[in-house]
Write an enzyme that holds these catalytic residues in place. Structure first.
Site, PDB file in Angstrom:
ATOM      1  N   HIS A 252      13.695   5.497  -5.624  1.00 36.95           N
ATOM      2  CA  HIS A 252      12.259   5.755  -5.561  1.00 36.95           C
ATOM      3  C   HIS A 252      11.499   4.465  -5.879  1.00 36.95           C
ATOM      4  CE1 HIS A 252       8.370   7.212  -6.958  1.00 36.95           C
ATOM      5  NE2 HIS A 252       8.652   8.428  -6.549  1.00 36.95           N
ATOM      6  N   ARG A 300      10.291   6.611  -0.709  1.00 34.52           N
ATOM      7  CA  ARG A 300      11.694   7.031  -0.607  1.00 34.52           C
ATOM      8  C   ARG A 300      12.058   7.150   0.865  1.00 34.52           C
ATOM      9  NH1 ARG A 300      11.798  12.802  -3.323  1.00 34.52           N
ATOM     10  NH2 ARG A 300       9.581  12.784  -3.869  1.00 34.52           N
ATOM     11  N   LYS A 303      10.269   9.708   3.534  1.00 28.76           N
ATOM     12  CA  LYS A 303       8.976  10.177   3.022  1.00 28.76           C
ATOM     13  C   LYS A 303       7.870   9.398   3.735  1.00 28.76           C
ATOM     14  CE  LYS A 303       8.259  12.256  -0.639  1.00 28.76           C
ATOM     15  NZ  LYS A 303       7.653  13.595  -0.844  1.00 28.76           N
ATOM     16  N   ASP A 306       2.279   5.641   1.716  1.00 29.68           N
ATOM     17  CA  ASP A 306       1.293   5.976   0.692  1.00 29.68           C
ATOM     18  C   ASP A 306       0.819   4.647   0.105  1.00 29.68           C
ATOM     19  OD1 ASP A 306      -0.004   6.503  -1.715  1.00 29.68           O
ATOM     20  OD2 ASP A 306       1.374   8.087  -2.320  1.00 29.68           O
ATOM     21  N   CYS A 308      -0.244   3.632  -2.681  1.00 33.10           N
ATOM     22  CA  CYS A 308       0.141   3.150  -4.012  1.00 33.10           C
ATOM     23  C   CYS A 308       1.460   2.384  -3.977  1.00 33.10           C
ATOM     24  CB  CYS A 308       0.174   4.274  -5.046  1.00 33.10           C
ATOM     25  SG  CYS A 308       1.361   5.577  -4.721  1.00 33.10           S
ATOM     26  N   TYR A 309       2.296   2.653  -2.966  1.00 34.11           N
ATOM     27  CA  TYR A 309       3.551   1.890  -2.864  1.00 34.11           C
ATOM     28  C   TYR A 309       3.322   0.460  -2.407  1.00 34.11           C
ATOM     29  CZ  TYR A 309       5.705   6.312  -3.831  1.00 34.11           C
ATOM     30  OH  TYR A 309       6.055   7.485  -4.447  1.00 34.11           O
ATOM     31  N   ASP A 371      -4.440   6.975  -0.863  1.00 38.77           N
ATOM     32  CA  ASP A 371      -3.073   7.125  -0.373  1.00 38.77           C
ATOM     33  C   ASP A 371      -3.007   6.843   1.132  1.00 38.77           C
ATOM     34  OD1 ASP A 371      -0.952   8.470   0.885  1.00 38.77           O
ATOM     35  OD2 ASP A 371      -0.958  10.178  -0.471  1.00 38.77           O
ATOM     36  N   ASP A 378      -9.082   7.417  -5.509  1.00 43.98           N
ATOM     37  CA  ASP A 378      -9.057   7.646  -6.956  1.00 43.98           C
ATOM     38  C   ASP A 378      -8.726   6.338  -7.668  1.00 43.98           C
ATOM     39  OD1 ASP A 378      -6.250   7.287  -6.814  1.00 43.98           O
ATOM     40  OD2 ASP A 378      -5.920   9.424  -6.499  1.00 43.98           O
ATOM     41  N   HIS A 381      -4.958   5.015  -7.089  1.00 43.00           N
ATOM     42  CA  HIS A 381      -4.700   4.352  -5.807  1.00 43.00           C
ATOM     43  C   HIS A 381      -5.526   3.081  -5.650  1.00 43.00           C
ATOM     44  CE1 HIS A 381      -2.703   8.182  -4.864  1.00 43.00           C
ATOM     45  NE2 HIS A 381      -1.939   7.423  -4.119  1.00 43.00           N
TER      46      HIS A 381
END
Ligand SMILES: [Zn+2]
Lengths: 469, 330
Positions: A252, A300, A303, A306, A308-309, A371, A378, A381
């Site tokens: 992750h 991952r 998935k 997003d 934040c990654y 995201d 938010d 993020h």
């Protein structure tokens, strides 16, 4: 129809068309993936909404700085009752806002919060060490990490001096487990976040490494807070090559960053990472996290992307690249020089920058980052999307303080009030012909290990070094 | 008057207001209900009270804010102190978990309680079996909402370890069912790898996930390869299956080249003609297999195809790997 008054912005086909190979068998995963691509494409092509921001010649919208700045300040103001779910994690709001504002260059605004921050976090400190999410809450490593970094960002005696280091050190001893890892709270879960939050506190506040006698991990004289920790982290590497929250779990992105950064606090990246991790598998896994046409990262396998990654996965790259390159030549005041050959960037910086600027900005009046299209912006993020953008625009050089000719064969992580490896990083802006962002959209990169503005970690550590423990 | 104030059950408790600094940042405009409940919670915590009414109070606070780790930890310590049966608690937690998919705390809480009853539970194998079955049934319900929920999978590993379900047919079958639903569910693949390759019955204790474990029977390696190869046939571009195959080969200490023929089924590169690539992961696999065999030009060609045509977002990575090949050639 209209004539060619404006040059048509050019977006490479890589970022406008579906992947060249797609299976015929559909499952929930592939359907979600397809619909995410469909959701992102209008933003990548900038045909989505009424265009509120102009795009550059590469078809990339500008960073709507002022809106994001206003949004971030708002996350620190009074919040409606619907935010009650944040009642145990308010310190994160301070950290996210300060870090994001710093990326946008708003350093004075951050320092301007010093007095209010100090007043806010003082009652959150637990008498037996560490910080809780609010007054009267139990101490927990996540808010402790967030409080310490927020205090470090505003700096000064009033802020840094309020941390009870002795109590913090004793509490960390109680969180340390016999298998080498750290629990997040007494009786709470043990995972890689615990390792990272603890290492940041230990190093930044220059805490003694000796293991307090009250620790459940204490077995013999000479045990330290680091004993067994890198070995425990090594066990979190999964068969895919990525890193999981604990041994045997799924790889992750969030945990991968925590693991790599923890190790890079304990040692030099080119020494410690290969000692504890399978680097080729790690790089293969990291590399597979980036998707086209979206350009961003997923956390991952199988998935969705997003924002934040952009940090959790994106932030792994400077550490891994430094691991492959070895130390740069650098003396403070001069420009760092990478060793030759250098691996350069192993991911597509263009892809990430496109995803951030096209898909992650809320360009409405609200501002903030998110995201993906369709999600709400938010504080969390905003922080990690902007951190990723800064990282994609910057090369981080790790430099060695040791004589470069001496072969480092020491077999132990650095010990005894050292842990200096986290402070040997120098940023260099990447300026390239044909870069897809305009210079007005350049932001500041955060420290690759401590994730605070450049220089803050060094300043904080120095402050504590000269004070009695 | 609220739920607690003026209530004879709580008569003896003086609530403690939340201490909040002057001009505090990100202050939340709590509802009156939350303010009151938290005031009583701070008071009972300060008095270290562990009593049945604390269970009511903490349940109330959790219904208002399930992400409040302190309340969970205090509730757990109260249950342990009272030493009461936990079946009601588990039932209630199931509901809370279903409503709060992203919650961390509930899983720690669950495990604290299971650890607590485990010594008694494990002395009765039938009861232990029934307990583990109920946990599996509950997790299946959670997976219907989100089959990749990270916390639920973490709990599943905990249950497998705790109740030693490594050899459980039902466990393996339920993973197969999830993969049958969605062969791209990487969490299910990960769990399968854990079940098979961390089974203490036949694996080396402490063997890392990325290393060869000579104690694993050949038949087990064959079985897992066959399973993953069948999955790759179903959806050749599914990276989960390919990662799994690589992981199994490594555990078995086998070279990638042993599956060159299999990977080749998805990759046709005729001399001079147009190639037909059905899986970029197969091409990546072949590049490594060829490099392993010293067929560096072929490996380089595969990596070039990836970077220029089939997986361009990773061009820098494929080019870096080509550079490593050139290094190996010298
Ligand atoms: Zn996210």
């Amino acid at each position: 129809m209209s004539t060619t008054t404006l040059p048509q912005p050019s977006v490479p086909a890589l970022f406008t068309s579906p992947p060249p190979i797609q299976d015929t068998l559909n499952t929930q995963t592939s359907l979600l993936q397809s619909s995410t691509i469909q959701q992102c494409l209008p933003y990548l092509l900038n045909t989505a909404i009424p265009r509120t921001t102009p795009v550059n010649v590469h078809g990339v919208p500008h960073l709507t700085r002022e809106k994001h700045i206003a949004f971030l300040h708002k996350t620190l103001s009074s919040l409606p009752s619907g935010y009650v779910g944040y009642d145990a994690s308010r310190p994160w709001m301070f950290y996210w806002a300060f870090a994001a504002l710093s990326v946008l260059g708003e350093h004075d605004a951050v320092v301007g919060y010093r007095e209010r921050l100090v007043a806010t976090v003082r009652p959150m400190q637990h008498p037996e060490g560490g910080f809780g999410g609010g007054a009267g809450q139990m101490a927990h490593l996540a808010p402790t990490y967030a409080v310490i970094l927020a205090l470090a960002m505003v700096g000064g005696e009033e802020a840094l001096g309020l941390v009870d280091r002795r109590a913090l050190w004793r509490w960390l001893g109680r969180l340390k487990q016999a298998d080498g890892g750290f629990q997040m709270a007494i009786g709470g879960e043990e995972d890689v976040r615990g390792a990272y939050c603890a290492m940041v506190a230990i190093s930044l506040l220059n805490l003694p490494l000796d293991l307090p006698r009250n620790s459940p991990a204490w077995s013999r004289e000479g045990d330290t807070l680091l004993t067994g920790l890198p070995e425990w982290i090594a066990r979190c590497q999964s068969f895919e090559g990525g890193i999981a929250e604990r041994p045997d779990s799924e790889a992750h992105g969030g945990y991968a960053f925590c693991a790599l950064a923890s190790l890079c606090i304990m040692g030099e990246p080119h020494v410690i990472l290969p000692r504890y991790l399978d680097i080729p598998r790690l790089i293969s896994w990291l590399s597979a996290r980036q998707y086209a046409p979206e350009g961003g990262f997923a956390g991952r396998t199988n998935k969705l992307v997003d924002g934040c990654y952009s940090h959790w996965v994106g932030g792994c790259w400077p550490l891994v690249q430094a691991c492959l390159d070895g130390p740069s030549l650098y003396s403070p005041g001069s420009a760092p020089v990478a060793p030759t050959p250098s691996v350069g960037s192993l991911y597509s910086r263009e892809g990430l920058i496109r995803y951030v600027l096209c898909c992650c900005q809320d360009r409405s009046k609200k501002g903030g980052l998110r995201d993906k299209p369709g999600a709400n912006s938010d504080g969390y993020h905003s922080c990690y999307v902007l951190a990723g953008l800064g990282s994609a625009q910057t090369k981080w050089h790790f430099y060695s303080l040791k004589d470069l000719s001496s072969n480092d064969m020491s077999s132990e992580p650095q010990h005894a009030g050292q842990l200096m490896a986290g402070y040997q990083w120098a940023p260099e802006q990447i300026v390239e012909e044909g870069q897809v962002f305009d210079e007005v959209d350049r932001v500041e990169a955060l420290d690759p290990v401590f994730v605070v503005p450049a220089g803050v970690a060094e300043r904080t550590r120095k402050w504590f070094e000269v004070r009695r423990f | 008057m609220g739920r607690y104030e003026g209530n004879p059950v709580w008569d003896d408790v003086v609530p403690i207001p939340q201490e909040e600094g002057e001009g505090a940042l990100a202050q939340i405009a709590y509802t009156d209900e939350y303010v009151e409940a938290m005031g009583y919670l701070r008071a009972v915590m300060a008095a270290k009270e562990h009593s049945p009414r604390v269970l009511d109070l903490t349940e109330h606070v959790i219904s208002l804010n399930a992400a409040h780790y302190t309340v969970w930890l205090y509730r757990a310590s109260t249950i342990l102190a009272l030493d009461i049966p936990i079946d009601k608690e588990l039932e209630w937690m199931n509901e809370v978990a279903l409503e709060n998919q992203k919650n961390y705390q509930i899983w720690t809480h669950r495990q604290t309680l299971i650890d607590h009853i485990f010594p008694t539970l494990s002395s009765d194998p039938a009861a232990a079996q029934a307990f583990a079955d109920a946990e599996s049934a509950f997790m299946a319900e959670m997976f219907e909402e989100d089959a990749k929920n990270y916390h639920v999978w973490g709990h599943r590993q905990y249950i497998v370890r705790k109740f030693n379900l490594f050899d459980s047919d039902a466990e393996l079958k339920s993973i197969e069912a999830l993969l049958h639903e969605d062969v791209r569910n990487n969490s299910a693949w990960s769990h399968r790898f854990f079940l098979v390759f961390s089974n203490p019955a036949y694996t080396t204790a402490g063997s890392r996930a990325t290393e060869h474990d000579p104690k694993i029977p050949d038949a087990m390696i064959d079985r897992e390869l066959a399973f993953a190869q069948a999955a790759a046939h179903e959806a050749p571009q599914n990276q989960s299956a390919w990662e799994y195959i690589r992981g199994v080969l490594r555990k078995g200490g086998r070279e990638l080249a042993t599956l060159e023929g299999f990977a080749g089924e998805f990759v046709r590169i005729p001399e001079g003609g147009e190639e037909d690539i059905r899986s970029s992961h197969a091409l990546d696999f072949l590049a490594d297999a060829w490099s392993e065999k010293g067929e560096l030009d072929k490996a380089d060609m595969a990596l070039r195809l990836l970077g220029e045509k089939y997986d361009r977002i990773r061009k820098n990575y494929w080019d870096w790997k080509r550079g490593l090949l050139r290094g190996a050639k010298v």
